[in-house]
Design an enzyme around this catalytic site. Structure first.
Site, PDB file in Angstrom:
ATOM      1  N   GLU A  33      35.263  34.370  30.764  1.00 59.26           N
ATOM      2  CA  GLU A  33      36.529  33.727  30.421  1.00 59.26           C
ATOM      3  C   GLU A  33      36.428  33.023  29.064  1.00 59.26           C
ATOM      4  OE1 GLU A  33      37.863  31.344  33.740  1.00 59.26           O
ATOM      5  OE2 GLU A  33      38.226  33.115  34.981  1.00 59.26           O
ATOM      6  N   GLU A  93      36.127  38.605  39.799  1.00 60.87           N
ATOM      7  CA  GLU A  93      36.181  37.467  40.718  1.00 60.87           C
ATOM      8  C   GLU A  93      37.505  37.482  41.472  1.00 60.87           C
ATOM      9  OE1 GLU A  93      35.592  33.677  38.818  1.00 60.87           O
ATOM     10  OE2 GLU A  93      33.788  34.308  37.760  1.00 60.87           O
TER      11      GLU A  93
END
Length: 503
Positions: free
Chosen positions: A124, A271
């Site tokens: 991220e 995820e």
């Protein structure tokens, strides 16, 4: 003739697009797990691998390239995604030699004994450490160059995991696009993924989408629960129907790539999950919801359902996460995303019936049905009365003087009766509910001389045998235009049409 040529061009475009989808879906989808390490008493690498084997987990993602863990995974065949931690990204993105040294130290010393199949360069980055964004693509290229030098580039894919928040206007999915601020990064990144035949890594969290929607998103829609047709979300541009948040977010990513003219890059969800516990202002972080979400997610992925935009195209997914991380900072839910606690005890028993997997909990006689804590006493008493009456449970073990009389409480007696009924019904799904006052546990409630049905006579816990990998009798199959589902006819039709026009 012009009309025929126009039709041929249209069919050719469709055909090429069809082949690109085939390339995106040449393998069955898999479900893996993320392994976080923020535990106050982190199990040893050997213990972690033992749990993975017991669960038949064949894909894992690490947030680093821990040497001890990679050594423990050697010889297991488990497919491993390792990560370049964010704090190392700047150095690697600015130096080809630093990247080569990282690969030599963390990859070359472990392959082929450890089956490393992917490297996530950062996590991220665009949203967590935007100052590193200018060197992100360079970091991927440098890592990939080191793999080329070692002749490992065909076996180990290189990508970077993104938060789904980089997608703006995610519904309807057909209108979604990546935050234009990041175009200078996303365009060369997608070019890299396309040229190396890698995939977009995306973190998808319907839990947060649901929470942040302030009830605009129904809970059932977030949890993959069945919806009546009139409750499904419809993309007004494509008329595609969406029955869950997960598919809508994945399709939003597909459309966002299409907006930048990239149509053949697959997606792997790195995820996704749901917390099993939260604080007072997180009422939907519950064991029941976490179980429902992860169970439905696993079935959805392993069935190769795909998404409305790309039905049948595999969307492999890593569950977040293997363990509850009790040392994480933040709200209570941040510590409770795991499938297991640090001792390897399941937080809940996944409901995977019909998913092509074997839920060993249902065959080992080592799951139990107990009374929920904090439920209404009158409802509990009514459920106890039903179990010992119409439910035909032998409740003689709870009469005064019998082994299970003490403690003489409604909850204790109800737990014995519920468990006796649950086992008498062969632990079938739905037989441990009792109007919401009962729940399944993997902790043996036996005590003293009071031995519960299904107990092996001890109060020990066990590692549950929920399989997160497709079994040999799974009905899932890869999506290919050349399989025996009638698509061969489509291929031949294209060839004939094109031949008729151009020959």
């Amino acid at each position: 003739m012009a009309t025929w040529r126009s039709m041929a061009i249209l069919f050719l475009f469709i055909f090429i697009h069809f082949l690109s989808l085939a390339a995106m879906a040449d393998k069955d989808a898999f479900v893996g797990v993320n392994i976080g390490t923020a535990l106050s008493d982190m199990p040893s690498p050997t213990q972690v691998v033992a749990l993975l084997k017991a669960q038949q987990i064949r894909h894992v993602r690490l947030y680093d390239a821990d040497q001890a863990m990679l050594l423990a995974l050697a010889g297991t065949g488990i497919r491993v995604t390792v990560s370049v931690p964010n704090q190392q990204l700047l150095a690697i993105g600015q130096s080809n030699s630093t990247a080569a040294n990282w690969v030599a130290r963390n990859i070359l010393t472990h392959v082929p004994a450890t089956n490393i199949t992917a490297i996530s360069v950062g996590s991220e980055v665009l949203t967590a450490i935007p100052n590193a964004a200018p060197v992100l693509v360079s970091a991927l290229k440098y890592i990939h160059a080191a793999l080329i030098a070692a002749r490992l580039d065909s076996h180990i894919k290189v990508s970077t995991a993104h938060s789904s928040s980089i997608i703006l206007d995610s519904f309807p999915p057909s209108q979604a696009f990546f935050n234009r601020t990041w175009d200078p990064v996303m365009v060369p990144l997608l070019e890299f993924l396309q040229s190396t035949k890698s995939y977009l890594m995306l973190n998808v969290y319907p839990y947060y989408d649901y929470i942040q929607s302030h009830d605009a998103i129904p809970l059932d829609y977030a949890l993959f629960r069945p919806l009546p047709p009139n409750k499904e979300a419809v993309d007004s541009n494509t008329l595609l129907h969406y029955t869950n948040v997960f598919d809508a977010v994945v399709d939003a990513a597909y459309f966002s790539m299409s907006y930048l003219n990239f149509t053949n890059i697959p997606i792997v969800v790195t995820e996704s999950g749901w917390p099993s516990k939260g604080d007072s202002n997180e009422p939907d972080a519950t064991v029941e919801n976490a179980n429902t979400y992860n169970s439905n997610l696993i079935k959805h992925v392993l069935n190769n359902t795909g998404t409305p935009k790309h039905p049948g195209v595999a969307v492999s997914t890593f569950i977040y996460e293997l363990y509850n991380e009790d040392s994480r900072s933040g709200v209570v839910s941040e510590k409770n995303w795991g499938l297991f606690d640090g001792n390897g005890r399941p937080i809940y028993v996944l409901h995977l019936t019909g998913s092509g997997t074997m839920l060993a909990n249902d065959t080992t006689n080592q799951t139990y049905c107990i009374a929920r804590e904090g439920v209404d006493r009158k409802m509990l008493q009514a459920a106890l009365d039903w179990a010992c009456g119409p439910g035909k449970v032998d409740c003689s073990a709870m009469v005064q003087g019998a082994p299970c009389y003490e403690p003489d409480t409604v909850a204790a007696h109800a737990t014995y009766a519920f468990d006796a009924y649950y086992h008498r019904m062969a632990m079938a799904e739905g037989t441990c509910d009792f109007n919401g006052v009962a729940t399944v546990t993997t902790t043996d409630p036996s005590h003293g001389s009071c031995i519960f049905p299904g107990s092996n006579g001890s109060n020990g816990t066990y590692i549950n045998g929920t399989s997160l990998a497709p079994s040999s009798n799974s009905t899932s199959g890869s999506f290919s235009p050349f399989n025996a589902n009638g698509s061969v006819s489509f291929l031949r039709l294209m060839v004939l049409l094109l031949s008729a026009v151009f020959l």
